[in-house]
Design an enzyme around this catalytic site. Structure first.
Site, PDB file in Angstrom:
ATOM      1  N   ASP A 100       0.865  -1.178   0.000  1.00 41.08           N
ATOM      2  CA  ASP A 100       0.000   0.000   0.000  1.00 41.08           C
ATOM      3  C   ASP A 100       0.905   1.233   0.000  1.00 41.08           C
ATOM      4  O   ASP A 100       1.846   1.311   0.796  1.00 41.08           O
ATOM      5  CB  ASP A 100      -0.890  -0.016   1.244  1.00 41.08           C
ATOM      6  CG  ASP A 100      -2.016   1.000   1.182  1.00 41.08           C
ATOM      7  OD1 ASP A 100      -1.710   2.192   0.986  1.00 41.08           O
ATOM      8  OD2 ASP A 100      -3.176   0.618   1.351  1.00 41.08           O
ATOM      9  N   ILE A 101       0.651   2.200  -0.898  1.00 44.36           N
ATOM     10  CA  ILE A 101       1.541   3.360  -0.984  1.00 44.36           C
ATOM     11  C   ILE A 101       1.208   4.440   0.039  1.00 44.36           C
ATOM     12  O   ILE A 101       1.926   5.430   0.139  1.00 44.36           O
ATOM     13  CB  ILE A 101       1.570   3.965  -2.405  1.00 44.36           C
ATOM     14  CG1 ILE A 101       0.171   4.403  -2.838  1.00 44.36           C
ATOM     15  CG2 ILE A 101       2.174   2.974  -3.393  1.00 44.36           C
ATOM     16  CD1 ILE A 101       0.179   5.257  -4.098  1.00 44.36           C
ATOM     17  N   ASN A 156     -13.064  -5.432   2.326  1.00 46.94           N
ATOM     18  CA  ASN A 156     -14.291  -4.636   2.262  1.00 46.94           C
ATOM     19  C   ASN A 156     -15.023  -4.878   0.946  1.00 46.94           C
ATOM     20  O   ASN A 156     -14.383  -5.051  -0.098  1.00 46.94           O
ATOM     21  CB  ASN A 156     -13.967  -3.148   2.381  1.00 46.94           C
ATOM     22  CG  ASN A 156     -13.180  -2.826   3.630  1.00 46.94           C
ATOM     23  OD1 ASN A 156     -13.440  -3.366   4.705  1.00 46.94           O
ATOM     24  ND2 ASN A 156     -12.192  -1.945   3.500  1.00 46.94           N
ATOM     25  N   GLN A 163     -15.158   0.297   0.746  1.00 45.26           N
ATOM     26  CA  GLN A 163     -14.354  -0.090  -0.410  1.00 45.26           C
ATOM     27  C   GLN A 163     -14.296   1.088  -1.380  1.00 45.26           C
ATOM     28  O   GLN A 163     -15.336   1.595  -1.808  1.00 45.26           O
ATOM     29  CB  GLN A 163     -14.942  -1.316  -1.118  1.00 45.26           C
ATOM     30  CG  GLN A 163     -14.113  -1.777  -2.310  1.00 45.26           C
ATOM     31  CD  GLN A 163     -14.748  -2.957  -3.049  1.00 45.26           C
ATOM     32  OE1 GLN A 163     -15.903  -3.303  -2.800  1.00 45.26           O
ATOM     33  NE2 GLN A 163     -14.007  -3.555  -3.958  1.00 45.26           N
ATOM     34  N   HIS A 169     -10.002  -6.877  -2.963  1.00 41.65           N
ATOM     35  CA  HIS A 169      -8.654  -7.017  -2.434  1.00 41.65           C
ATOM     36  C   HIS A 169      -8.679  -7.218  -0.931  1.00 41.65           C
ATOM     37  O   HIS A 169      -9.597  -6.782  -0.243  1.00 41.65           O
ATOM     38  CB  HIS A 169      -7.780  -5.802  -2.783  1.00 41.65           C
ATOM     39  CG  HIS A 169      -8.349  -4.491  -2.343  1.00 41.65           C
ATOM     40  ND1 HIS A 169      -9.403  -3.871  -2.986  1.00 41.65           N
ATOM     41  CD2 HIS A 169      -8.014  -3.664  -1.314  1.00 41.65           C
ATOM     42  CE1 HIS A 169      -9.689  -2.720  -2.399  1.00 41.65           C
ATOM     43  NE2 HIS A 169      -8.874  -2.581  -1.359  1.00 41.65           N
ATOM     44  N   PHE A 170      -7.670  -7.913  -0.451  1.00 43.68           N
ATOM     45  CA  PHE A 170      -7.425  -8.066   0.973  1.00 43.68           C
ATOM     46  C   PHE A 170      -6.320  -7.104   1.393  1.00 43.68           C
ATOM     47  O   PHE A 170      -5.373  -6.870   0.639  1.00 43.68           O
ATOM     48  CB  PHE A 170      -6.957  -9.488   1.303  1.00 43.68           C
ATOM     49  CG  PHE A 170      -8.055 -10.518   1.294  1.00 43.68           C
ATOM     50  CD1 PHE A 170      -8.812 -10.767   2.425  1.00 43.68           C
ATOM     51  CD2 PHE A 170      -8.320 -11.254   0.151  1.00 43.68           C
ATOM     52  CE1 PHE A 170      -9.815 -11.724   2.431  1.00 43.68           C
ATOM     53  CE2 PHE A 170      -9.321 -12.216   0.132  1.00 43.68           C
ATOM     54  CZ  PHE A 170     -10.067 -12.452   1.277  1.00 43.68           C
ATOM     55  N   HIS A 171      -6.440  -6.570   2.607  1.00 42.53           N
ATOM     56  CA  HIS A 171      -5.350  -5.851   3.254  1.00 42.53           C
ATOM     57  C   HIS A 171      -4.698  -6.793   4.273  1.00 42.53           C
ATOM     58  O   HIS A 171      -5.419  -7.455   5.029  1.00 42.53           O
ATOM     59  CB  HIS A 171      -5.867  -4.645   4.045  1.00 42.53           C
ATOM     60  CG  HIS A 171      -6.517  -3.588   3.224  1.00 42.53           C
ATOM     61  ND1 HIS A 171      -5.883  -2.410   2.908  1.00 42.53           N
ATOM     62  CD2 HIS A 171      -7.753  -3.514   2.674  1.00 42.53           C
ATOM     63  CE1 HIS A 171      -6.707  -1.654   2.189  1.00 42.53           C
ATOM     64  NE2 HIS A 171      -7.847  -2.303   2.041  1.00 42.53           N
TER      65      HIS A 171
END
Length: 234
Positions: A100-101, A156, A163, A169-171
């Site tokens: 994640d940026i 989410n 979302q 996507h998963f975090h």
């Protein structure tokens, strides 16, 4: 890339296929596909990519490679220009993972299907199985890379569930020690300031996580081989 709790990505049209030097990756591996004979009964588009989706842009930029043998030299994070940099961690025929940026903590990463799938219910069975496998592998890899022993897995579905990027996507979010817990929790729920990931730090952390992904996958393969040998002795 931006997470589901980040600001919305730009609406600039994205090329459907931006592929780096063919010598950089293993060209023998298959491209993304929805699975032979698979039927998706969800409401999402049957197209593999969506032109304005930043995660589709990443998946079309980076071809798959074997997790145990990442390409060398590894493609730069600027490969996704003019969109934000991508610090790639994993690229299989079905999945892609990257930092994640605007991370909530060191090692905050995203894992998603290569094919465009808006929500979890749009994911195909083979993608779901591989997501489950690599959630464990990436959790172990980022734990080794950061030294942080606790983490959240967050996913989410839809704008009401926070979302933002409509590509499932998963975090995986490492949780720091108790001294930083209050700041972390506030930031996670939108009450704190998030900062961009430093380029040099991102490159180094991504390199370390990829190395540990290789290590964990090899350990998994060796364990499987030992199990087969033990069964053969029975």
């Amino acid at each position: 890339m931006a997470s589901s709790t980040d600001k919305k990505p730009p609406a600039t049209p994205v090329p459907r296929s931006i592929v780096p030097d063919a010598n950089t990756f293993d060209p023998s591996l298959p491209a993304s596909k929805t699975g032979a004979g698979a039927t998706n009964t969800s409401s999402s588009s049957s197209s593999d990519t969506q032109p304005n989706c930043p995660f589709c842009h990443i998946s079309s930029t980076f071809p798959p490679y074997p997790p145990t043998t990442p390409p060398s030299p590894f493609p730069p994070s600027t490969s996704t220009s003019p969109q934000p940099q991508t610090f790639l961690l994993l690229s299989t025929p079905l999945l892609i993972a990257f930092l994640d940026i605007m991370p909530l903590s060191p090692g905050h990463l995203l894992l998603c299907p290569r094919r465009h799938a808006a929500k979890l219910t749009d994911v195909l069975p083979d993608e779901a199985a591989e997501l489950g496998r690599y959630l464990r592998i990436l959790s172990e890899a980022v734990t080794r890379a950061t030294g942080i022993k606790d983490w959240n897995v967050v996913q989410n579905n839809g704008s009401a569930a926070a979302q933002v990027v409509e590509h499932m996507h998963f975090h995986i979010i490492p949780r720091p020690g108790l001294r930083e817990a209050e700041r972390f929790t506030s930031t996670m729920f939108g009450r704190g300031k998030r900062e961009d990931l430093d380029e040099d730090e991102g490159e180094e952390l991504a390199r370390r996580v990829r190395g540990f992904v290789t290590e964990v996958v090899r350990e998994e393969e060796e364990e499987g081989e030992r199990g087969l040998r033990e069964k053969a002795k029975l």
